[in-house]
Write a protein that holds these residues in place. Sequence first.
Motif, mmCIF file in Angstrom:
data_model
loop_
_atom_site.group_PDB
_atom_site.id
_atom_site.type_symbol
_atom_site.label_atom_id
_atom_site.label_comp_id
_atom_site.label_asym_id
_atom_site.label_seq_id
_atom_site.Cartn_x
_atom_site.Cartn_y
_atom_site.Cartn_z
ATOM 1 N N SER A 17 0.817 -1.213 0.000
ATOM 2 C CA SER A 17 0.000 0.000 0.000
ATOM 3 C C SER A 17 0.854 1.268 0.000
ATOM 4 C CB SER A 17 -0.957 0.020 1.192
ATOM 5 O OG SER A 17 -0.244 0.119 2.408
ATOM 6 N N ASN A 18 2.125 1.154 0.399
ATOM 7 C CA ASN A 18 3.015 2.327 0.420
ATOM 8 C C ASN A 18 3.981 2.366 -0.755
ATOM 9 O OD1 ASN A 18 2.334 3.883 2.802
ATOM 10 N ND2 ASN A 18 2.868 2.018 3.915
ATOM 11 N N VAL A 60 25.218 17.477 -3.765
ATOM 12 C CA VAL A 60 24.534 17.068 -4.992
ATOM 13 C C VAL A 60 23.256 16.356 -4.564
ATOM 14 C CG1 VAL A 60 24.635 15.631 -7.061
ATOM 15 C CG2 VAL A 60 26.683 16.826 -6.259
ATOM 16 N N GLU A 61 22.153 16.717 -5.195
ATOM 17 C CA GLU A 61 20.863 16.124 -4.864
ATOM 18 C C GLU A 61 20.283 15.463 -6.115
ATOM 19 O OE1 GLU A 61 17.433 17.824 -2.122
ATOM 20 O OE2 GLU A 61 17.494 18.817 -4.063
ATOM 21 N N VAL A 62 19.881 14.208 -5.984
ATOM 22 C CA VAL A 62 19.281 13.462 -7.095
ATOM 23 C C VAL A 62 17.884 13.050 -6.672
ATOM 24 C CG1 VAL A 62 19.451 11.417 -8.556
ATOM 25 C CG2 VAL A 62 21.534 12.609 -7.829
ATOM 26 N N VAL A 63 16.897 13.374 -7.518
ATOM 27 C CA VAL A 63 15.494 13.045 -7.259
ATOM 28 C C VAL A 63 14.912 12.449 -8.529
ATOM 29 C CG1 VAL A 63 13.237 14.006 -6.636
ATOM 30 C CG2 VAL A 63 15.301 14.980 -5.640
ATOM 31 N N ALA A 64 14.097 11.394 -8.386
ATOM 32 C CA ALA A 64 13.437 10.802 -9.550
ATOM 33 C C ALA A 64 12.045 10.335 -9.154
ATOM 34 C CB ALA A 64 14.245 9.637 -10.098
ATOM 35 N N SER A 65 11.113 10.465 -10.073
ATOM 36 C CA SER A 65 9.739 10.022 -9.857
ATOM 37 C C SER A 65 9.611 8.556 -10.247
ATOM 38 C CB SER A 65 8.777 10.847 -10.710
ATOM 39 O OG SER A 65 8.910 12.209 -10.413
ATOM 40 N N PRO A 66 8.667 7.838 -9.650
ATOM 41 C CA PRO A 66 8.499 6.428 -10.005
ATOM 42 C C PRO A 66 7.974 6.273 -11.428
ATOM 43 C CG PRO A 66 6.792 7.116 -8.468
ATOM 44 C CD PRO A 66 7.737 8.267 -8.615
ATOM 45 N N ALA A 67 8.364 5.179 -12.050
ATOM 46 C CA ALA A 67 7.870 4.865 -13.393
ATOM 47 C C ALA A 67 6.448 4.322 -13.273
ATOM 48 C CB ALA A 67 8.776 3.826 -14.052
ATOM 49 N N GLN A 68 5.620 4.636 -14.231
ATOM 50 C CA GLN A 68 4.259 4.116 -14.253
ATOM 51 C C GLN A 68 4.263 2.740 -14.913
ATOM 52 O OE1 GLN A 68 1.676 5.615 -12.754
ATOM 53 N NE2 GLN A 68 3.152 7.146 -12.088
ATOM 54 N N TYR A 69 3.777 1.753 -14.197
ATOM 55 C CA TYR A 69 3.721 0.399 -14.729
ATOM 56 C C TYR A 69 2.585 0.308 -15.733
ATOM 57 C CZ TYR A 69 3.261 -4.636 -14.980
ATOM 58 O OH TYR A 69 3.184 -5.918 -15.432
ATOM 59 N N LYS A 74 -3.317 -6.112 -11.026
ATOM 60 C CA LYS A 74 -3.011 -5.695 -9.656
ATOM 61 C C LYS A 74 -1.623 -6.204 -9.265
ATOM 62 C CE LYS A 74 -4.504 -6.233 -4.924
ATOM 63 N NZ LYS A 74 -5.334 -6.991 -4.004
ATOM 64 N N PRO A 75 -0.744 -5.303 -8.803
ATOM 65 C CA PRO A 75 0.591 -5.761 -8.415
ATOM 66 C C PRO A 75 0.529 -6.647 -7.170
ATOM 67 C CG PRO A 75 0.325 -3.418 -7.943
ATOM 68 C CD PRO A 75 -0.917 -3.867 -8.645
#
Length: 128
Positions: A17-18, A60-69, A74-75
Amino acid sequence: MDPVKKLEEGLKELYDSNAGKVERQPDVDIYDLGENLVIYVDLPGVRKDSIKVRVYDRTVEVVASPAQYEGGGKPLRRERISNFPVARKIELPFRLRVDSAKAVYRDGVLQIVIAKAGEYGVAELKID
């Protein structure tokens, strides 16, 4: 139901759920090449256009958004780093030349090259 099995199922449900909400920190390797630093950040499965890199005077800061499956369904389990927001702040013992920074993303690895501007510290000067 077995109490251990019940606990495992509860933890799996909480984890699932998270997924996509909890930030993950990717693995990082840093190399000092004298005048430059090279930072390698593992970001397998992350889309290049979702990665943001910010370079500050010594961080240095690295940020990335999750990929859309896109597979549908349902996973049942989600563990890959690309399923989660990614954030890593890397503090360095050197001042950085922000204008020199370059980043390349290939084969799931982000490479950042930055020129050093000098070390932080205290210097006692000889007076002439």
